[in-house]
Design a protein around this motif. Structure first.
Motif, PDB file in Angstrom:
ATOM      1  N   LYS A  61       0.845  -1.195   0.000  1.00  0.00           N
ATOM      2  CA  LYS A  61       0.000   0.000   0.000  1.00  0.00           C
ATOM      3  C   LYS A  61       0.881   1.246   0.000  1.00  0.00           C
ATOM      4  O   LYS A  61       1.814   1.354   0.786  1.00  0.00           O
ATOM      5  CB  LYS A  61      -0.887   0.016   1.240  1.00  0.00           C
ATOM      6  N   GLY A 112      -0.284   5.364  -0.458  1.00  0.00           N
ATOM      7  CA  GLY A 112      -1.370   6.304  -0.738  1.00  0.00           C
ATOM      8  C   GLY A 112      -2.676   5.550  -0.933  1.00  0.00           C
ATOM      9  O   GLY A 112      -3.035   4.703  -0.123  1.00  0.00           O
ATOM     10  N   ASP A 113      -3.355   5.849  -2.029  1.00  0.00           N
ATOM     11  CA  ASP A 113      -4.621   5.187  -2.333  1.00  0.00           C
ATOM     12  C   ASP A 113      -4.435   3.917  -3.152  1.00  0.00           C
ATOM     13  O   ASP A 113      -5.409   3.283  -3.530  1.00  0.00           O
ATOM     14  CB  ASP A 113      -5.538   6.136  -3.126  1.00  0.00           C
ATOM     15  N   GLU A 114      -3.211   3.558  -3.439  1.00  0.00           N
ATOM     16  CA  GLU A 114      -2.947   2.444  -4.340  1.00  0.00           C
ATOM     17  C   GLU A 114      -2.540   1.189  -3.567  1.00  0.00           C
ATOM     18  O   GLU A 114      -1.674   1.228  -2.694  1.00  0.00           O
ATOM     19  CB  GLU A 114      -1.831   2.838  -5.314  1.00  0.00           C
ATOM     20  N   TRP A 115      -3.183   0.067  -3.905  1.00  0.00           N
ATOM     21  CA  TRP A 115      -2.816  -1.257  -3.395  1.00  0.00           C
ATOM     22  C   TRP A 115      -2.319  -2.059  -4.575  1.00  0.00           C
ATOM     23  O   TRP A 115      -2.958  -2.084  -5.628  1.00  0.00           O
ATOM     24  CB  TRP A 115      -4.038  -1.984  -2.822  1.00  0.00           C
TER      25      TRP A 115
END
Length: 157
Positions: free
Chosen positions: A114, A116-119
């Motif tokens: 992970k 930020g908003d990214e997985w």
């Protein structure tokens, strides 16, 4: 009077643009995705500690400050009994865990990274102990034929 006001406005705008340009060079590019490469030893013996690693990059730069890096490991089709281990950053964007396997078999490891908003969650299959590489290759070929493509760079959410 108008001329002086226009001159001040131009200088102000030029100063703002110069400041924005300097800051833009220090920030990562927003459109560069995170990539995760899972690295597993070619041979893993049972009852011996092995290192499983992931290389995390954004563009071509190593990520040294990912918010979360975990490795989920399970044997064969038994994902219900998976084990999730937090990985620790070593250097150059490489995060690792140490794991001892107590059974021969085909295993899976899925990284959960992970930022930020990214997985990013790529998955990799590997053999432990006395499992022949031919068996592993046959399983991979069967998965490809059944429409389960292999995604080494990761799955984005």
């Amino acid at each position: 009077m108008r001329r002086r006001g226009l001159g001040l406005l131009i200088m102000l705008l030029a100063g703002l643009l110069a400041g924005c340009t300097a800051n833009a060079q220090t920030l990562p590019k927003l459109n560069e995705r995170i990539t995760v490469d899972i690295q597993v030893p070619k041979e893993i013996s049972i009852n011996q500690e092995s290192a499983l690693k992931v290389q995390v990059k954004q563009g071509d730069k190593p990520v040294k400050n990912a918010e979360e890096v975990r490795l989920e490991i399970w044997n064969g089709n038994d994902r219900e009994h998976s084990q999730t281990i937090n990985a620790h950053h070593g250097k150059n964007g490489v995060y690792s865990i140490k794991k001892t396997f107590d059974k021969d078999g085909i295993y899976y490891v899925q990284a959960h990274v992970k930022m930020g908003d990214e997985w990013v969650m790529p998955k990799k299959r590997f053999a432990v102990g006395n499992v022949f590489n031919e068996q592993l290759q046959q399983i991979e070929e069967n998965a490809s034929e059944n429409g389960q493509p292999h995604h080494p760079a990761g799955h984005h959410h």
